[in-house]
Scaffold this motif. Structure first.
Motif, PDB file in Angstrom:
ATOM      1  N   GLU A 162     -24.288-142.979  61.874  1.00 30.77           N
ATOM      2  CA  GLU A 162     -25.547-143.536  61.363  1.00 30.77           C
ATOM      3  C   GLU A 162     -25.271-144.574  60.286  1.00 30.77           C
ATOM      4  O   GLU A 162     -25.916-145.632  60.241  1.00 30.77           O
ATOM      5  CB  GLU A 162     -26.419-142.407  60.811  1.00 30.77           C
ATOM      6  CG  GLU A 162     -27.630-142.862  59.994  1.00 30.77           C
ATOM      7  CD  GLU A 162     -28.651-143.650  60.791  1.00 30.77           C
ATOM      8  OE1 GLU A 162     -29.316-144.526  60.196  1.00 30.77           O
ATOM      9  OE2 GLU A 162     -28.782-143.400  62.015  1.00 30.77           O
ATOM     10  N   ALA A 166     -26.284-148.495  60.387  1.00 25.94           N
ATOM     11  CA  ALA A 166     -27.073-149.031  59.269  1.00 25.94           C
ATOM     12  C   ALA A 166     -26.359-150.210  58.607  1.00 25.94           C
ATOM     13  O   ALA A 166     -26.998-151.176  58.177  1.00 25.94           O
ATOM     14  CB  ALA A 166     -27.339-147.931  58.251  1.00 25.94           C
ATOM     15  N   TRP A 169     -26.989-153.123  60.733  1.00 30.34           N
ATOM     16  CA  TRP A 169     -28.418-153.437  60.656  1.00 30.34           C
ATOM     17  C   TRP A 169     -28.724-154.242  59.394  1.00 30.34           C
ATOM     18  O   TRP A 169     -29.519-155.180  59.415  1.00 30.34           O
ATOM     19  CB  TRP A 169     -29.217-152.135  60.666  1.00 30.34           C
ATOM     20  CG  TRP A 169     -30.475-152.206  61.495  1.00 30.34           C
ATOM     21  CD1 TRP A 169     -31.750-152.306  61.031  1.00 30.34           C
ATOM     22  CD2 TRP A 169     -30.573-152.167  62.925  1.00 30.34           C
ATOM     23  NE1 TRP A 169     -32.646-152.320  62.081  1.00 30.34           N
ATOM     24  CE2 TRP A 169     -31.946-152.246  63.262  1.00 30.34           C
ATOM     25  CE3 TRP A 169     -29.646-152.063  63.951  1.00 30.34           C
ATOM     26  CZ2 TRP A 169     -32.399-152.219  64.563  1.00 30.34           C
ATOM     27  CZ3 TRP A 169     -30.092-152.045  65.257  1.00 30.34           C
ATOM     28  CH2 TRP A 169     -31.450-152.119  65.547  1.00 30.34           C
ATOM     29  N   GLN A 174     -28.423-156.356  65.382  1.00 29.14           N
ATOM     30  CA  GLN A 174     -29.076-155.250  66.076  1.00 29.14           C
ATOM     31  C   GLN A 174     -28.532-155.049  67.491  1.00 29.14           C
ATOM     32  O   GLN A 174     -28.807-154.015  68.118  1.00 29.14           O
ATOM     33  CB  GLN A 174     -30.591-155.482  66.127  1.00 29.14           C
ATOM     34  CG  GLN A 174     -31.212-155.565  64.735  1.00 29.14           C
ATOM     35  CD  GLN A 174     -32.711-155.802  64.775  1.00 29.14           C
ATOM     36  OE1 GLN A 174     -33.332-155.773  65.840  1.00 29.14           O
ATOM     37  NE2 GLN A 174     -33.308-156.030  63.614  1.00 29.14           N
ATOM     38  N   MET A 204     -28.997-145.564  67.728  1.00 29.12           N
ATOM     39  CA  MET A 204     -29.548-146.789  68.302  1.00 29.12           C
ATOM     40  C   MET A 204     -30.888-146.530  68.988  1.00 29.12           C
ATOM     41  O   MET A 204     -31.800-147.371  68.926  1.00 29.12           O
ATOM     42  CB  MET A 204     -28.541-147.380  69.286  1.00 29.12           C
ATOM     43  CG  MET A 204     -27.273-147.903  68.643  1.00 29.12           C
ATOM     44  SD  MET A 204     -27.555-149.341  67.579  1.00 29.12           S
ATOM     45  CE  MET A 204     -27.821-150.625  68.813  1.00 29.12           C
ATOM     46  N   LYS A 206     -33.080-144.342  68.139  1.00 22.53           N
ATOM     47  CA  LYS A 206     -34.060-144.208  67.059  1.00 22.53           C
ATOM     48  C   LYS A 206     -34.590-145.568  66.624  1.00 22.53           C
ATOM     49  O   LYS A 206     -35.756-145.703  66.227  1.00 22.53           O
ATOM     50  CB  LYS A 206     -33.400-143.495  65.874  1.00 22.53           C
ATOM     51  CG  LYS A 206     -34.310-143.283  64.685  1.00 22.53           C
ATOM     52  CD  LYS A 206     -33.610-142.500  63.582  1.00 22.53           C
ATOM     53  CE  LYS A 206     -32.516-143.314  62.931  1.00 22.53           C
ATOM     54  NZ  LYS A 206     -31.912-142.617  61.769  1.00 22.53           N
ATOM     55  N   ARG A 207     -33.740-146.578  66.760  1.00 25.08           N
ATOM     56  CA  ARG A 207     -34.117-147.946  66.366  1.00 25.08           C
ATOM     57  C   ARG A 207     -34.614-148.759  67.563  1.00 25.08           C
ATOM     58  O   ARG A 207     -34.801-149.967  67.451  1.00 25.08           O
ATOM     59  CB  ARG A 207     -32.913-148.637  65.724  1.00 25.08           C
ATOM     60  CG  ARG A 207     -32.498-148.039  64.380  1.00 25.08           C
ATOM     61  CD  ARG A 207     -31.162-148.615  63.911  1.00 25.08           C
ATOM     62  NE  ARG A 207     -30.865-148.263  62.536  1.00 25.08           N
ATOM     63  CZ  ARG A 207     -30.332-147.104  62.147  1.00 25.08           C
ATOM     64  NH1 ARG A 207     -30.055-146.180  63.054  1.00 25.08           N
ATOM     65  NH2 ARG A 207     -30.088-146.877  60.874  1.00 25.08           N
ATOM     66  N   HIS A 208     -34.781-148.091  68.719  1.00 25.68           N
ATOM     67  CA  HIS A 208     -35.220-148.752  69.958  1.00 25.68           C
ATOM     68  C   HIS A 208     -34.282-149.895  70.330  1.00 25.68           C
ATOM     69  O   HIS A 208     -34.722-150.962  70.790  1.00 25.68           O
ATOM     70  CB  HIS A 208     -36.656-149.281  69.800  1.00 25.68           C
ATOM     71  CG  HIS A 208     -37.633-148.244  69.351  1.00 25.68           C
ATOM     72  ND1 HIS A 208     -38.076-147.226  70.167  1.00 25.68           N
ATOM     73  CD2 HIS A 208     -38.232-148.040  68.140  1.00 25.68           C
ATOM     74  CE1 HIS A 208     -38.916-146.454  69.488  1.00 25.68           C
ATOM     75  NE2 HIS A 208     -39.021-146.913  68.261  1.00 25.68           N
ATOM     76  N   ALA A 209     -32.975-149.683  70.143  1.00 27.33           N
ATOM     77  CA  ALA A 209     -32.009-150.758  70.373  1.00 27.33           C
ATOM     78  C   ALA A 209     -30.831-150.324  71.242  1.00 27.33           C
ATOM     79  O   ALA A 209     -29.878-151.089  71.400  1.00 27.33           O
ATOM     80  CB  ALA A 209     -31.483-151.272  69.029  1.00 27.33           C
TER      81      ALA A 209
END
Length: 333
Positions: A162, A166, A169, A174, A204, A206-209
């Protein structure tokens, strides 16, 4: 005649002081992993023992076996497991254990009267059962056997991964790819998934990526890292992610070589973040950003769990999860 520090120093080509500090696990000493391993290897070959001169008072030591799922030759190519073993040996020495090593988890070589076992690597249920028949003082390192009722020492892959995601990010990146590995237990009974990939997919998603086409699976070797990055370059072309998270340092070194062969600049065009932070991470150019895992502490913690069981008679299993640290270097700057 018993081997001396002078004999080892001459064979390795270092000073007696360096040999002494390495054999006493002095972590403040700045010496490469290769030199450190050569010292231990020569000491083993010469059957050196610093306790030989103290043999006037016999001491009944408890027997601690280290069971490695790697072969001895493969361990030398993967400094991660070597470092864990060194942590076990250092702490075992501090607690006056008689330590033996079993490579490639050949439990047939284990003494029936072994007092405790620390198993390093990944093991099938049958292999676990075989070891448990010898002793109930059994700890697993880098293998979560807590649900099976055994002490386990692990790295917090979820948090570390994570933090890597991050980190990218925060740089505005992304589109992140991953190169990871998969292995089998040595009896070929169980496929071992990469927990870093599981954590990466979750972070990823969770971040829609999360993009499945940006993930490549190999076998943790540098050759595999090279081939997987070649495949990524060929199949993705101009859609190649601007960053890759790679499951270990050998794979990352191979991936870096593939990018350089394709004239893709690191970190200007593609950034790399590796895992484990062995000395290999700083031997390549540019130096690799990597997640530093507390490997020697993992080994020492396993010994402490054994000592606790022996002293207290504890039967309730414990699961110890250690944190990791992000080491940002030139491959992501």
């Amino acid at each position: 005649m018993a081997a001396t520090l002078k004999d080892i120093a001459k064979a390795v080509g270092v000073s007696m002081a360096t040999v002494s500090r390495v054999l006493n696990y002095d972590q403040s000493l700045s010496v490469g992993d290769e030199t450190r391993q050569r010292i231990f290897t020569v000491a083993d070959n010469l059957q050196y023992s610093k306790n030989k001169r103290r043999a006037n008072v016999p001491v009944a030591k408890q027997k601690l076996a280290i069971v490695q799922w790697y072969s001895e030759s493969k361990e030398q190519d993967d400094l991660y497991y070597m470092s864990i073993r060194m942590g076990i040996e250092r702490q075992g020495q501090a607690h006056q254990f008689e330590v033996t090593r079993i490579f490639q988890n050949d439990t047939g070589k284990l003494d029936a009267d072994v007092d405790a076992i620390i198993a390093v690597g990944k093991f099938s249920p049958q292999q676990v059962e075989n070891m448990a028949t010898l002793t109930d003082k059994l700890v697993f390192v880098d293998d979560d056997q807590f649900e099976a009722g055994f002490d386990s020492v692990l790295t917090d892959f979820k948090l570390a991964t994570e933090q890597v995601v991050a980190y990218f990010w925060q740089q505005g990146i992304q589109d992140i790819g991953m190169i990871h590995g998969v292995e089998m237990t040595t009896d070929q009974a169980v496929e071992v998934p990469d927990q870093r990939f599981i954590s990466f997919k979750a972070a990823m998603t969770k971040r829609h990526a999360f993009e499945p086409s940006h993930v490549f699976q190999g076998d943790y070797t540098s050759q595999s890292g090279f081939k997987m990055m070649q495949q990524a370059i060929k199949t993705l072309g101009s859609d190649l992610p601007r960053a890759f998270f790679i499951a270990n340092d050998p794979m990352a070194a191979g991936a870096l070589k593939a990018l350089q062969a394709a004239n893709i600049k690191v970190p200007e065009q593609v950034k790399l973040f590796s895992f484990n932070d062995t000395s290999l991470a700083t031997f390549v150019y540019p130096e690799l950003s990597s997640v530093r895992v507390a490997t020697e502490l993992m080994g020492a913690t396993a010994v402490d769990l054994i000592v606790n069981r022996l002293k207290t008679g504890r039967t309730v299993p414990q699961r110890v999860e250690l944190g990791a640290q992000l080491m940002a270097r030139d491959s992501t700057k």
